[in-house]
Design a protein around this motif. Structure first.
Motif, short mmCIF file in Angstrom:
data_model
loop_
_atom_site.label_atom_id
_atom_site.label_comp_id
_atom_site.label_asym_id
_atom_site.label_seq_id
_atom_site.Cartn_x
_atom_site.Cartn_y
_atom_site.Cartn_z
N VAL A 91 0.83 -1.20 0.00
CA VAL A 91 0.00 0.00 0.00
C VAL A 91 0.87 1.26 0.00
CG1 VAL A 91 -1.70 1.32 1.28
CG2 VAL A 91 -1.91 -1.16 1.15
N ASP A 92 1.89 1.28 0.86
CA ASP A 92 2.76 2.44 0.95
C ASP A 92 3.50 2.71 -0.35
OD1 ASP A 92 5.89 3.25 2.30
OD2 ASP A 92 4.15 4.56 2.40
N ARG A 93 4.03 1.66 -0.96
CA ARG A 93 4.77 1.83 -2.19
C ARG A 93 3.85 2.28 -3.32
NH1 ARG A 93 9.07 -3.22 -2.46
NH2 ARG A 93 10.39 -2.53 -0.74
N SER A 94 2.63 1.75 -3.34
CA SER A 94 1.69 2.12 -4.38
C SER A 94 1.33 3.59 -4.29
CB SER A 94 0.43 1.25 -4.28
OG SER A 94 -0.51 1.64 -5.26
N LEU A 95 1.21 4.09 -3.06
CA LEU A 95 0.84 5.48 -2.87
C LEU A 95 1.96 6.42 -3.34
CD1 LEU A 95 -0.89 5.36 0.63
CD2 LEU A 95 -1.99 5.79 -1.57
N ARG A 96 3.20 6.03 -3.13
CA ARG A 96 4.32 6.89 -3.49
C ARG A 96 4.73 6.74 -4.95
NH1 ARG A 96 8.88 5.71 0.82
NH2 ARG A 96 8.18 3.59 0.38
N ALA A 97 4.34 5.65 -5.58
CA ALA A 97 4.76 5.38 -6.95
C ALA A 97 4.01 6.27 -7.93
CB ALA A 97 4.53 3.92 -7.29
N THR A 98 4.67 6.60 -9.02
CA THR A 98 4.05 7.36 -10.10
C THR A 98 3.81 6.43 -11.28
OG1 THR A 98 6.17 7.97 -11.08
CG2 THR A 98 5.27 9.43 -9.37
N PHE A 99 3.03 6.90 -12.25
CA PHE A 99 2.79 6.09 -13.44
C PHE A 99 4.11 5.79 -14.15
CE2 PHE A 99 2.02 5.79 -18.02
CZ PHE A 99 1.16 4.68 -18.04
N ALA A 100 4.99 6.80 -14.21
CA ALA A 100 6.28 6.61 -14.88
C ALA A 100 7.12 5.53 -14.19
CB ALA A 100 7.05 7.93 -14.90
N SER A 101 7.13 5.54 -12.85
CA SER A 101 7.94 4.55 -12.13
C SER A 101 7.35 3.15 -12.24
CB SER A 101 8.07 4.96 -10.66
OG SER A 101 6.82 4.92 -10.01
N LYS A 102 6.01 3.06 -12.23
CA LYS A 102 5.37 1.74 -12.30
C LYS A 102 5.42 1.14 -13.70
CE LYS A 102 1.51 3.18 -10.33
NZ LYS A 102 0.15 3.17 -9.74
N SER A 103 5.65 1.96 -14.70
CA SER A 103 5.65 1.47 -16.08
C SER A 103 7.06 1.40 -16.66
CB SER A 103 4.77 2.35 -16.96
OG SER A 103 5.26 3.69 -16.97
N MET A 104 8.08 1.50 -15.81
CA MET A 104 9.46 1.51 -16.30
C MET A 104 9.79 0.29 -17.17
SD MET A 104 11.31 4.19 -15.53
CE MET A 104 13.04 3.75 -15.38
N ILE A 105 9.40 -0.89 -16.73
CA ILE A 105 9.73 -2.10 -17.48
C ILE A 105 9.07 -2.09 -18.85
CG2 ILE A 105 7.85 -3.41 -16.42
CD1 ILE A 105 11.29 -4.77 -17.52
N TRP A 106 7.83 -1.58 -18.91
CA TRP A 106 7.09 -1.59 -20.17
C TRP A 106 7.60 -0.50 -21.13
CZ3 TRP A 106 5.15 -6.05 -20.35
CH2 TRP A 106 4.63 -6.64 -19.20
N THR A 107 7.87 0.69 -20.61
CA THR A 107 8.42 1.73 -21.48
C THR A 107 9.81 1.34 -21.95
OG1 THR A 107 9.19 2.96 -19.52
CG2 THR A 107 7.07 3.60 -20.46
N GLY A 108 10.56 0.65 -21.09
CA GLY A 108 11.88 0.17 -21.48
C GLY A 108 11.82 -0.84 -22.61
N LEU A 109 10.87 -1.79 -22.50
CA LEU A 109 10.71 -2.79 -23.56
C LEU A 109 10.26 -2.14 -24.86
CD1 LEU A 109 9.03 -5.69 -21.52
CD2 LEU A 109 11.37 -5.62 -22.43
N LEU A 110 9.37 -1.17 -24.77
CA LEU A 110 8.92 -0.46 -25.97
C LEU A 110 10.08 0.27 -26.64
CD1 LEU A 110 6.68 0.45 -27.86
CD2 LEU A 110 6.13 2.28 -26.25
N LEU A 111 10.94 0.89 -25.82
CA LEU A 111 12.12 1.56 -26.37
C LEU A 111 13.07 0.56 -27.02
CD1 LEU A 111 12.87 4.17 -23.56
CD2 LEU A 111 12.16 4.65 -25.91
N GLY A 112 13.15 -0.63 -26.42
CA GLY A 112 13.99 -1.68 -27.00
C GLY A 112 13.52 -2.07 -28.40
N VAL A 113 12.22 -2.21 -28.55
CA VAL A 113 11.65 -2.53 -29.87
C VAL A 113 11.92 -1.40 -30.85
CG1 VAL A 113 9.49 -2.93 -31.13
CG2 VAL A 113 9.86 -4.02 -28.91
N PHE A 114 11.77 -0.16 -30.39
CA PHE A 114 12.02 1.00 -31.25
C PHE A 114 13.48 1.04 -31.68
CE2 PHE A 114 13.61 5.39 -31.50
CZ PHE A 114 12.89 5.83 -32.61
#
Length: 203
Positions: A91-114
């Protein structure tokens, strides 16, 4: 090898490889920005790169190793975090996390494909007929630019934190700096194909 044997070491290696990629993206944008000064300026820049072939290929090799290392370690750390499943802090981590931080793995994979598509287009030249700044179907790579923005808006701050170069006073400043830098990349890289496609810049 000890750096890769524990979580802290792997995160440190990720931070260093991430820093290398940020520096490369900065240099790449500076070089590509010569397009705003006309075809002659861009062609002169391209010619200079061809004249420095050993340096260019050495940089490509270093960046390839950095990207692959960053990618493998990010997947490994993500899987380890999922397996650990620290429910009492969820709960604590979810509250402090941002969309950018929670999606790091997915944005990274998308950049890899690009990156793979970008190399096939401009380096291997196996995707003929595409327009600068677009994918194989001539669509503007807007998702890649947004992914880069999200990835770096959190990644720059995380980089300094992982390397122990931040504290409670400087961490917010690094966060702001990361957002400013990622915004510059988003506008800078996005402006090039847009201005070319609408005819304001000659390619």
């Amino acid at each position: 090898m000890r750096l890769l044997s524990d979580s802290i070491g792997r995160k440190a290696v990720m931070a260093v490889t991430g820093l290398l990629m940020v520096l490369f993206v900065v240099g790449h944008l500076v070089g590509n920005s010569t397009v705003f000064f006309g075809p002659n300026a861009l062609n002169t820049y391209a010619q200079k790169l061809h004249e420095m072939a050993p340096l260019v290929w050495g940089t490509r090799v270093v960046m390839l190793v950095a990207v692959l290392t960053h990618l493998v370690l990010s997947i490994q750390i993500t899987l380890e975090n999922e397996a650990a499943n620290p429910t009492k802090y969820a709960v604590d981590r979810s509250l402090r996390a941002t969309f950018a931080s929670k999606s790091m793995i997915w944005t990274g994979l998308l950049l890899g494909v690009f990156i793979v598509g970008h190399l096939l287009h401009f380096t291997v030249r196996s995707l003929p007929g595409t327009v600068l700044g677009t994918d194989a179907l001539n669509r503007f790579d807007v998702f890649a630019m947004v992914a880069l923005f999200l990835h770096l808006s959190h990644g720059v701050q995380s980089l300094f934190q992982t390397l122990g170069l931040s504290n409670d006073r400087t961490l917010p400043a690094y966060g702001t700096g990361g957002k400013v830098l990622s915004t510059i990349f988003l506008i800078g890289y996005g402006a090039i194909p847009v201005l070319i496609l609408i005819g304001l810049v000659a390619k």
